[in-house]
Design an enzyme around this catalytic site. Structure first.
Site, PDB file in Angstrom:
ATOM      1  N   LYS A 137       0.840  -1.206   0.000  1.00  0.00           N
ATOM      2  CA  LYS A 137       0.000   0.000   0.000  1.00  0.00           C
ATOM      3  C   LYS A 137       0.874   1.254   0.000  1.00  0.00           C
ATOM      4  O   LYS A 137       0.718   2.138  -0.831  1.00  0.00           O
ATOM      5  CB  LYS A 137      -0.936   0.000   1.218  1.00  0.00           C
ATOM      6  N   ASP A 155      -6.153   1.005   0.799  1.00  0.00           N
ATOM      7  CA  ASP A 155      -6.282   1.402   2.201  1.00  0.00           C
ATOM      8  C   ASP A 155      -7.665   0.985   2.702  1.00  0.00           C
ATOM      9  O   ASP A 155      -8.439   0.343   1.982  1.00  0.00           O
ATOM     10  CB  ASP A 155      -6.030   2.913   2.369  1.00  0.00           C
TER      11      ASP A 155
END
Ligand code: SF4
Length: 227
Positions: A137, A155
């Protein structure tokens, strides 16, 4: 009939079949709804974005921007973070939470950036994810926003909204990232992440999604259920 709570919703096989068509509509609609969607963290270099992204774990972007205003004046290069005493860096980032771990990771990553990458934050996924505290991420946030390399940053908003919209049933961020990469054209990966994050903050909020005022309701599996 009792309406399902957002956390109870799981897309069915019919939802997933129509996901490719709906993904296109959701993207184009959200682009009109949030024309100003962009990363909310302030930065002026890949190193600043790396530090801001590490600090943003379990912390609001607003708080991170307050902290980095002074931090980025004090620490200009990877060497500045690598050399400073751990305790001093901890105090400088204390209000972002989990400051001991964050300081440790920033220092270790910056030492590697100097030793293995000539002081520059790497511009590819493999090298980025080799740094302390950097998962896919964080790496995708840095690649997409500092280097213009396409990537989907999964996320909490992207995970929650993708499920509610019926784009994927995956809650594992890596599996979801690959599933979304199949649905969204590569050139739109970065903007797609921004749009879902914006929408998740402004309309499709976690506890009570505002489906009645949502521009993508007609393309959203959970939204259609609650009509
Ligand atoms: S209709 Fe909109 S607000 Fe409601 S769940 Fe879907 S995306 Fe979220």
């Amino acid at each position: 009939m009792k309406t399902l709570l957002p956390k109870e919703f799981k897309p069915g096989s019919r939802d997933l079949k129509t996901a490719p068509t709906r993904a296109k509509k959701i993207f184009s609609t959200l682009l009109k709804t949030h024309p100003d969607a962009r990363i909310a963290l302030n930065f002026n270099s890949p190193l600043e974005l790396f530090v801001a992204t590490v600090l943003s774990a379990q912390c609001t972007d607003v708080r991170v921007n307050i902290v980095t205003k002074d931090l980025f004046r004090k620490y200009r290069k990877a060497a500045d973070y690598a050399k400073v005493q751990q305790e001093e860096l901890e105090q400088d980032i204390r209000s972002t939470g989990f400051f001991r771990n964050k300081a440790k990771n920033i220092k270790a990553a910056c030492a590697d950036i100097i030793e293995k990458f000539d002081g520059d934050v790497p511009d590819n996924l493999d090298d980025l994810t080799s740094l302390a505290g950097v998962g896919r991420k964080t790496a995708n946030v840095i690649l997409g926003n500092a280097y213009g390399v396409p990537g989907i940053a999964c996320d909490t908003h992207v995970i929650r909204l993708s499920r509610l919209m019926g784009l994927s049933e995956n809650t594992d961020p890596v599996k979801l990232e690959f599933a979304l990469m199949e649905l969204i054209p590569k050139k739109n990966w970065v903007m797609f992440s921004h749009l879902l994050i914006f929408h998740g903050r402004q309309v499709c909020v976690a506890r009570r999604p505002n489906c009645d005022n949502c521009s993508v309701r007609s393309h959203c599996c959970y939204g259609k259920l609650t009509k």
